[in-house]
Design an enzyme around this catalytic site. Structure first.
Site, PDB file in Angstrom:
ATOM      1  N   GLY B  47      12.646  -4.410 -21.198  1.00 49.80           N
ATOM      2  CA  GLY B  47      11.303  -4.516 -20.685  1.00 49.80           C
ATOM      3  C   GLY B  47      10.382  -3.412 -20.950  1.00 49.80           C
ATOM      4  N   GLN B  52       3.235   1.957 -17.776  1.00 49.30           N
ATOM      5  CA  GLN B  52       4.108   2.895 -18.559  1.00 49.30           C
ATOM      6  C   GLN B  52       3.466   3.348 -19.877  1.00 49.30           C
ATOM      7  OE1 GLN B  52       7.743   0.198 -18.864  1.00 49.30           O
ATOM      8  NE2 GLN B  52       8.668   2.349 -18.612  1.00 49.30           N
ATOM      9  N   CYS B  96      15.197   4.143 -17.882  1.00 52.96           N
ATOM     10  CA  CYS B  96      13.854   3.955 -18.015  1.00 52.96           C
ATOM     11  C   CYS B  96      13.189   4.572 -19.320  1.00 52.96           C
ATOM     12  CB  CYS B  96      13.124   4.049 -16.585  1.00 52.96           C
ATOM     13  SG  CYS B  96      11.431   3.823 -16.717  1.00 52.96           S
ATOM     14  N   LEU B  97      12.339   3.997 -19.910  1.00 58.95           N
ATOM     15  CA  LEU B  97      11.424   4.605 -20.940  1.00 58.95           C
ATOM     16  C   LEU B  97      10.702   5.809 -20.386  1.00 58.95           C
ATOM     17  CD1 LEU B  97      10.208   1.523 -22.846  1.00 58.95           C
ATOM     18  CD2 LEU B  97      11.934   2.928 -23.727  1.00 58.95           C
ATOM     19  N   HIS B 138      12.813  -4.544 -12.210  1.00 60.98           N
ATOM     20  CA  HIS B 138      12.617  -3.155 -12.570  1.00 60.98           C
ATOM     21  C   HIS B 138      11.088  -3.154 -13.040  1.00 60.98           C
ATOM     22  CE1 HIS B 138      13.836   0.575 -14.939  1.00 60.98           C
ATOM     23  NE2 HIS B 138      12.796   0.569 -15.370  1.00 60.98           N
ATOM     24  N   GLU B 139      10.796  -3.962 -13.813  1.00 63.38           N
ATOM     25  CA  GLU B 139       9.175  -3.891 -14.509  1.00 63.38           C
ATOM     26  C   GLU B 139       8.279  -4.130 -13.401  1.00 63.38           C
ATOM     27  OE1 GLU B 139       9.007  -2.506 -17.112  1.00 63.38           O
ATOM     28  OE2 GLU B 139      11.324  -2.951 -17.674  1.00 63.38           O
ATOM     29  N   HIS B 142       7.449  -1.240 -11.425  1.00 62.00           N
ATOM     30  CA  HIS B 142       6.405  -0.325 -12.314  1.00 62.00           C
ATOM     31  C   HIS B 142       4.963  -0.706 -11.705  1.00 62.00           C
ATOM     32  CE1 HIS B 142       8.711   2.200 -14.833  1.00 62.00           C
ATOM     33  NE2 HIS B 142       9.323   1.269 -15.326  1.00 62.00           N
TER      34      HIS B 142
HETATM   35 ZN   LIG Z   1      11.249   1.283 -16.476  1.00 63.87          ZN
END
Ligand SMILES: [Zn+2]
Lengths: 168, 177
Positions: B47, B52, B96-97, B138-139, B142
């Site tokens: 995702g 981000q 996480c990225l 999770h997304e 953000h």
């Molecule tokens: Zn993340």
């Protein structure tokens, strides 16, 4: 690698980290936990000064707080995390040998332990040993499960599962 | 199409709440295409959320269909997503990225229901569970300026212990000992 162990009391972490900070040491990865009334610290720290300097810096504090102090120069560094892909949960009657048996079978099957936590739960006359292991293996969950099932221990319950790390 | 730069901690923009999308135009769709390309360019992310990539708008992409044995809705673009129901809880490991070189344990709802718009502005409702539900939570975090770091728990949590312990007890009872 800095190791400190002593009878638990409030303020150990604050005192140790404050001392390191004032002397210009940087903190890296650390594990700090209370085990059976003792507080244990294992911590990676870095500075231009060497291991001997670290020992000098911390000795007075360690003596004052009754902590055993041990310093090792190590070659490790940050950003060397291995991400676990397998989790093993063990519950069983609390008796000697359970850890050795399970970890032995896992090691033979190519499982590398990254983290192990264990504790004793249950009531006093019927204690239950609980262990949670995270690690890395190339083998499948099924192969590892077969390896621990091969122990054939009726009062130990071992379950192997995948750790799926979600990246998002 | 372009691969966008991913913000990483401690970038303050990751802590901001994002604005709802009001304009469903070609610009939005082109950004979504870039965002998806960015997701695929990274390390196996299931995702990605618009903030981000530095765009403070309520847009996320989730796709867990590449993962074996996982219930999923395929490739999902969720615009202005709202989680409307949570049920159960589960401990799982996340990375996480935007948080390089770190993973940790987080408790998420096991099942969720959500409403969201698609890139054309149409409303949809979804019910999902497990890994896919975790990814959406999770997304969506953000979009509210939250990272999984804000929800970290130790593996020595009550939840986890109790679960293991109960399992042991149940098995014992079944065995009649
Ligand atoms: Zn993340």
């Amino acid at each position: 690698m800095l190791t400190l162990v002593g009878e638990d009391r409030p303020g150990i972490v604050a005192a140790v980290t404050d001392c390191l900070y004032r002397e210009g040491w940087s903190l890296g990865e650390a594990s700090m936990i209370r085990l059976g009334g003792n507080f244990t610290i294992m911590m990676m720290v870095t500075s231009a000064a060497g291991a001997q300097a670290l020992e000098r810096v911390l000795r007075p504090l360690a003596d004052a707080m009754d902590l055993r102090l041990h310093v090792d120069a190590i070659g490790g560094g940050l950003h060397r995390h291995l991400v676990p892909n397998i989790q093993v949960r063990v519950t069983g009657a609390d008796r000697a040998g359970i850890v050795a048996k399970v970890t032995g079978a896992l090691a033979q099957a190519g499982f590398n332990i990254l983290e192990l936590e264990s504790d004793v739960a249950g009531v006093e006359d019927n204690p239950v040993y609980i262990m949670n292991i995270q690690g890395y293996a190339e083998q499948t969950v099924e192969a590892l499960q077969a390896a621990v099932d091969g122990l054939n221990e009726p009062d130990i319950d071992v379950s192997v599962s995948a750790v799926d790390t979600l990246i998002g | 199409m372009a691969i966008l730069d991913i913000l990483t901690i401690p970038d303050e923009r990751l802590k901001q709440a994002s604005e709802p999308v009001t304009l469903f135009d070609a610009g939005l769709r082109s950004f979504i295409a870039d965002l998806e390309q960015t997701r695929q360019a990274g390390p196996a992310a299931v995702g990605i959320a618009a903030p981000q990539a530095g765009r403070s708008q309520r847009i996320v992409i989730v796709d867990v269909s590449g993962r074996p044995k996982t219930a999923n809705h395929g490739y999902m673009v969720l615009v202005n997503p709202e989680i409307i129901r949570w049920e159960g809880f589960e401990l799982g490991r996340e990375g996480c990225l935007s948080v390089p070189d770190y993973t940790g344990n987080v408790i998420r709802a096991e099942r969720i229901e959500l409403s969201a718009q698609d890139p054309d502005g149409q409303f949809h409702e979804y019910a999902m569970e497990g890994f896919e539900a975790r990814a959406v939570q999770h997304e969506v975090d953000h979009l509210d300026g939250l990272l999984f770091l804000d929800r970290l728990v130790s593996r020595r949590t009550d939840l986890f212990r109790r679960k293991i312990y109960q399992k042991g007890i149940q098995r014992k009872e079944k065995g009649g000992t």
